[in-house]
Design a protein around this motif. Sequence first.
Motif, short mmCIF file in Angstrom:
data_model
loop_
_atom_site.label_atom_id
_atom_site.label_comp_id
_atom_site.label_asym_id
_atom_site.label_seq_id
_atom_site.Cartn_x
_atom_site.Cartn_y
_atom_site.Cartn_z
N GLY A 146 0.82 -1.21 0.00
CA GLY A 146 0.00 0.00 0.00
C GLY A 146 0.85 1.26 0.00
N SER A 147 1.97 1.21 0.69
CA SER A 147 2.88 2.35 0.71
C SER A 147 3.46 2.61 -0.67
CB SER A 147 4.00 2.09 1.73
OG SER A 147 4.97 3.12 1.70
N ALA A 148 3.86 1.55 -1.36
CA ALA A 148 4.43 1.70 -2.70
C ALA A 148 3.39 2.20 -3.70
CB ALA A 148 5.01 0.37 -3.17
N HIS A 149 2.14 1.77 -3.54
CA HIS A 149 1.09 2.18 -4.47
C HIS A 149 0.70 3.65 -4.28
CE1 HIS A 149 -0.51 -2.21 -5.19
NE2 HIS A 149 0.73 -2.01 -5.63
N PRO A 194 1.94 7.30 6.00
CA PRO A 194 2.68 7.20 7.25
C PRO A 194 4.16 6.88 7.01
CG PRO A 194 1.56 5.15 6.83
CD PRO A 194 1.14 6.09 5.73
N TRP A 195 4.96 7.10 8.06
CA TRP A 195 6.38 6.78 7.99
C TRP A 195 6.54 5.29 8.30
CZ3 TRP A 195 8.34 11.31 11.58
CH2 TRP A 195 7.98 12.54 11.00
N ILE A 196 6.59 4.47 7.26
CA ILE A 196 6.67 3.02 7.45
C ILE A 196 8.04 2.64 8.02
CG2 ILE A 196 6.57 0.77 6.33
CD1 ILE A 196 3.91 2.06 6.29
N CYS A 197 8.02 1.82 9.06
CA CYS A 197 9.24 1.29 9.65
C CYS A 197 9.18 -0.23 9.65
CB CYS A 197 9.41 1.80 11.09
SG CYS A 197 10.77 1.01 11.98
N VAL A 198 10.13 -0.86 8.99
CA VAL A 198 10.20 -2.33 8.96
C VAL A 198 11.22 -2.80 9.98
CG1 VAL A 198 10.69 -4.38 7.58
CG2 VAL A 198 9.58 -2.40 6.51
N ARG A 199 10.75 -3.55 10.97
CA ARG A 199 11.65 -4.19 11.92
C ARG A 199 12.26 -5.43 11.28
NH1 ARG A 199 8.78 -5.05 17.67
NH2 ARG A 199 10.35 -6.71 17.57
N LYS A 215 10.46 -7.39 -0.80
CA LYS A 215 9.41 -6.37 -0.90
C LYS A 215 9.88 -5.05 -0.29
CE LYS A 215 5.13 -7.64 -0.96
NZ LYS A 215 4.56 -7.09 -2.23
N THR A 216 10.62 -5.13 0.81
CA THR A 216 11.16 -3.92 1.44
C THR A 216 12.12 -3.19 0.51
OG1 THR A 216 10.96 -4.88 3.66
CG2 THR A 216 12.52 -3.06 3.39
N VAL A 217 13.03 -3.93 -0.10
CA VAL A 217 14.01 -3.31 -1.00
C VAL A 217 13.34 -2.77 -2.26
CG1 VAL A 217 15.95 -3.85 -2.53
CG2 VAL A 217 16.02 -4.53 -0.13
N GLU A 218 12.31 -3.44 -2.74
CA GLU A 218 11.61 -2.92 -3.91
C GLU A 218 10.96 -1.57 -3.58
OE1 GLU A 218 12.15 -3.85 -6.68
OE2 GLU A 218 12.15 -6.01 -6.96
N CYS A 219 10.43 -1.42 -2.37
CA CYS A 219 9.88 -0.12 -1.97
C CYS A 219 10.99 0.93 -1.88
CB CYS A 219 9.18 -0.25 -0.61
SG CYS A 219 7.61 -1.15 -0.66
N ILE A 220 12.11 0.56 -1.28
CA ILE A 220 13.24 1.49 -1.16
C ILE A 220 13.69 1.94 -2.54
CG2 ILE A 220 15.67 1.68 -0.51
CD1 ILE A 220 15.00 -0.25 1.84
N ARG A 221 13.78 1.00 -3.49
CA ARG A 221 14.26 1.33 -4.83
C ARG A 221 13.27 2.17 -5.62
NH1 ARG A 221 16.66 -3.30 -8.34
NH2 ARG A 221 14.54 -4.12 -8.25
N ALA A 222 12.02 2.20 -5.18
CA ALA A 222 11.03 3.05 -5.86
C ALA A 222 11.34 4.53 -5.68
CB ALA A 222 9.62 2.73 -5.36
N GLY A 223 12.20 4.85 -4.69
CA GLY A 223 12.73 6.20 -4.59
C GLY A 223 11.83 7.23 -3.95
N HIS A 225 10.49 5.63 1.62
CA HIS A 225 10.00 4.65 2.59
C HIS A 225 10.44 3.26 2.16
CE1 HIS A 225 7.59 7.63 4.66
NE2 HIS A 225 6.88 7.89 3.58
N PRO A 226 10.60 2.34 3.08
CA PRO A 226 10.50 2.47 4.53
C PRO A 226 11.87 2.70 5.16
CG PRO A 226 10.63 0.16 3.94
CD PRO A 226 10.72 0.93 2.64
N LYS A 227 11.86 2.98 6.47
CA LYS A 227 13.08 2.95 7.27
C LYS A 227 13.19 1.56 7.91
CE LYS A 227 10.36 5.39 10.76
NZ LYS A 227 10.16 6.68 11.43
N LEU A 228 14.41 1.18 8.28
CA LEU A 228 14.64 -0.16 8.81
C LEU A 228 15.18 -0.09 10.23
CD1 LEU A 228 16.44 -1.74 5.70
CD2 LEU A 228 13.98 -1.47 6.12
N PHE A 229 14.68 -0.97 11.08
CA PHE A 229 15.16 -1.07 12.46
C PHE A 229 15.62 -2.49 12.72
CE2 PHE A 229 14.44 2.96 14.31
CZ PHE A 229 14.92 2.90 15.63
#
Length: 517
Positions: free
Chosen positions: A88-91, A97-102, A114-122, A125-129
């Motif tokens: 949903g964030s990528a779409h 919201p500020w998505i954070c992936v633990r 999926k996390t890296v694909e979102c990051i590469r969309a530029g 989001h997301p940030k990683l913890f």
Amino acid sequence: SISYGRMDQWLFPFYDADIKNKRLTKEFALELIEVQYVKMNNPTKLKDKGTVKVRNGRGFGGESLTIGGVDKDGNDATNDLTMLMLEGSAHTRMMNPWICVRMHENTPYELKVKTVECIRAGYGHPKLFNDTPAIKAMLSKGVTLEEARDYCVVGCVEPSLPGKEFGWLDSGYVNTAKMMEMVLNGGSTLDGKKIGPNTGSLETYKTFEEVLESVDKQFQYWTDQLCSCLNITDEVHRMVKPTPYVSAFFQGCIESGKDMTEGGVKYNGTAPQGAGIATCADSLSTIKKLMFDDKSHTGSELLAAVKNNWEGYEKLYALVNSSKIPHYGNDNDYADELFKFMFETYCKNIKGRKNPRGGEFSPGVYTVNANVGMGLYTNASLDGRKISEPISDNMGPVHTAGGSHDISGPTAIVNSVSKVDHSLASNGTLLNLRFPEEAVAGIEGRDILISFIDEYISKKGMHVQFNVMSAETMKAAQNNPKDYKDMLVRVAGYSAYFVELGKPLQDDLIYRTELRF
């Protein structure tokens, strides 16, 4: 700041029941999440002119939403909603919201992709913890292991317990570069204002150990002032700003009959964060190298250079900004040990102090984007900074108008950053990294970025986030803002529309080192 907690966890039982009873499809659930994300961008707040100059583009101010991580038993907690909330964030590509992936050592490969694909969309989001240091940091606050594993992120990077902790996160920004001025100049600012104790100056130090002792004494003095002021403010909040409505949502307040401002919450804290740690570390490296190791420059000469904003000291300025001086961020123990010293000095002078709500102080090491505003009112520094330039951002290396100090690539930065125990900063740490689009393109680029993140997690860095955008793209947006109205960038713990940011902050983003594998 507002945090929606671990939404993929607390919402999952409702989602699961509706899917099993065929009241809901996965496709419609995704649509509901996307509509929710759009709605989250409605709230905003008025800001004064000074704030807008350097801190615009933040919306309401901190709608973090945490997904992934481990459950209370330490097992991976990834579920359908974890994936759908990323999708949903990528779409929607919204600021909030500020998505954070633990993440942790057993994070599923599918979630990494999926996390890296979102990051590469530029779109930032997301940030990683990283669960390992974050849970260790939570345990240091006195929470149970089961509770620590259930942490979420508030605001940019602050770990907290939903419904159980009033940590007064982000309670104050500490300009450590300003404290370093007192170390250089006998308790006075470089422009001659006597504001701190005289613990020595560059004109009097006989050994480098004396310099480090002076740093510790200055930090102790200034953190004394900081914590005293925050405790007074805490008591004033109790008198004039009680929060009965919010208190009703926290465990302990109803049971004790105390407002959260009186200490009614189960866990209480106060959490100021140190800014400019790398500025201080590289300043120490300059002193150690030139004044004591090489003995090529006197303390008087170094002090005169920064007092004069490097004017008349152009060769020295070039030297300090060159690779001939060891700089933090290049996997060089000489410089990295000094960063470790600065990091630990700040944390130890904050950690464990008592507050009026029966809790303790908790240090953070990050600036968000306050390094830009702080730099505007900070004199020149021995890392090669000139007056009004930003101090170093968050856990990142120094980059001045004279050049970026990290020149050895992203893996060297990770090695430098991971030489400190991030859990000591129980209010969080923050690391920004920037790659141009082509550096992470294609299947190969995706897999390299996944491996890079895996290595960062294994080395126990607490937080990392990425801007996948070239300096050329940001310069184009700066020059032609009408053509880039919807361009989101990662600023610090949050994403914002680049064209809405003040020019000093835009410049800071542009000048951050552009990394390549």
